[in-house]
Each structure stands twice: as C-alpha cells, then as structure tokens.
Write a protein that holds these residues in place. Structure first.
Motif, mmCIF file in Angstrom:
data_model
loop_
_atom_site.group_PDB
_atom_site.id
_atom_site.type_symbol
_atom_site.label_atom_id
_atom_site.label_comp_id
_atom_site.label_asym_id
_atom_site.label_seq_id
_atom_site.Cartn_x
_atom_site.Cartn_y
_atom_site.Cartn_z
ATOM 1 N N VAL A 1 1.708 4.654 9.414
ATOM 2 C CA VAL A 1 2.218 3.275 10.022
ATOM 3 C C VAL A 1 2.639 2.726 8.608
ATOM 4 N N TYR B 104 9.897 -6.746 2.040
ATOM 5 C CA TYR B 104 8.390 -6.796 1.875
ATOM 6 C C TYR B 104 8.108 -5.630 0.965
ATOM 7 N N GLN C 29 3.499 3.072 3.529
ATOM 8 C CA GLN C 29 3.110 4.016 4.407
ATOM 9 C C GLN C 29 1.744 4.250 4.294
ATOM 10 N N ALA D 188 5.094 -0.957 6.685
ATOM 11 C CA ALA D 188 5.711 -2.095 7.226
ATOM 12 C C ALA D 188 7.198 -1.825 7.466
ATOM 13 N N THR D 189 7.798 -2.861 8.196
ATOM 14 C CA THR D 189 9.194 -2.400 8.701
ATOM 15 C C THR D 189 9.977 -3.349 7.989
ATOM 16 N N ASP D 190 9.858 -4.355 7.290
ATOM 17 C CA ASP D 190 10.783 -5.360 6.570
ATOM 18 C C ASP D 190 10.966 -4.635 5.046
ATOM 19 N N LEU D 191 12.107 -4.372 4.927
ATOM 20 C CA LEU D 191 12.364 -3.846 3.401
ATOM 21 C C LEU D 191 12.259 -4.800 2.418
#
Length: 177
Positions: free
Chosen positions: A111, A118, A105, A113-116
């Motif tokens: 904002v 990652y 975050q 990352a949305t890929d866990l």
C-alpha cells in the motif's frame, strides 16, 4: 605546416580558471508531509559525497526513404540521477530516504500514498567556483527515490567512511543559473 599551439597560447585563450569536479553542493529536499526535518537539507550539503550534473538525451526517429534513413529529432528523455551519501552514526539521511520510499509503497503490504504531489520533491545541484560562488545550478523536478543501494560491511574496511548510493527518478531538470 600548421602552427601547433604552445602552452602560452593555450593559457591566453582560457578566459578564466577551470571548473573543478570536487567543488559542488547538493540540496536534497524531502517531501514535508513525510519527513518533517528541515535540518536534512543542511545536512545534505555536507554529506553528499558524489553527484553529477544531470544529463538529457534527444531521441532519434529514423524515417526510411528509398534505401536511406532520414534522422529526425525525437523526444527528450532524462536519465536517473544517482548521489553517493556519507552515512552518519544516526543514519539520518538513510532513515529519511527509507521513510520516503515506505510512503511510496509499504514494505509489507504494498500500500502507498495516492497523491503524486505527496510523493515527489525537488533537488538542486550546483557547480561551485574556487571562491565559493555558484557557476551553474540545475534543479530536478518531480523527483523521488527509485533505488536505495546497500551499505557494504566488512572487517577489511577499518579506515573508510561508510557511504551508500540513492538513485532518483525525476520528470525533468532546468538550468536555473
């Protein structure tokens, strides 16, 4: 009267030496998409000043019956894992943890990352023997830094090495050795 053991009885019942809390090694792995510095793993072997072998707890479910409570085993939970790291003059490990947390975050926008996959990584902590062999190894899975503690600064601490703590959350651990 029951016989009390002697020091020789105690020594005879000890199969080998005892484990020492200062003989350990931590391998911190950072997500490769975030921190592309393979030397961090090697650096972590020497700069992690304190750690612990991770814990787990099995919850208790109390089932009431006629004024009594039957205790039944519940789900296993894993406590967060904290390591204390020696800070080098380049802030190498701290900078890597800050970048990792920033990818989870961002500081200014929220904002992230949305890929866990990652965001998470693994770590191992090993108990070493006096001959440098490994006695036990624990691997922590799906780990990410949840707390990066402050670094204390003071004119009074002239003869100390600077350290900071990082707390990691993770899904589970397994003993691999």
């Amino acid at each position: 009267m029951a016989k009390r053991g002697t020091i020789d009885d105690f020594k005879a019942n000890v199969a080998a030496d005892f484990a020492r809390p200062n003989l350990f090694q931590v391998d911190l792995n950072f997500p490769t998409g975030i921190i592309n510095n393979s030397s961090l793993i090697e650096l972590g072997k020497f700069t992690v000043r304190a750690a612990n072998l991770p814990s787990s707890q099995i919850g208790v479910i109390e089932v009431p019956f006629r004024g009594h409570k039957l205790k039944v085993a519940g789900d296993r939970t894993f406590e967060d894992w904290t390591v204390s790291i020696i800070n080098d003059v380049n802030f190498t490990t701290r900078t890597a943890v800050e970048a990792w947390m920033e990818s989870i975050q961002e500081l200014d926008s929220g904002v992230g990352a949305t890929d866990l996959d990652y965001l998470v990584s693994r770590a191992t902590v090993s108990q070493l023997n006096r001959d440098d062999s490994i006695l036990a190894t624990y691997e922590l899975y799906n780990m990410y830094p949840s707390t990066l503690n402050q670094i204390d600064l003071s004119f009074d601490t002239a003869d100390e090495i600077q350290t900071f703590d990082v707390t990691f959350s993770y899904s589970h651990w397994e003993r691999t050795l």
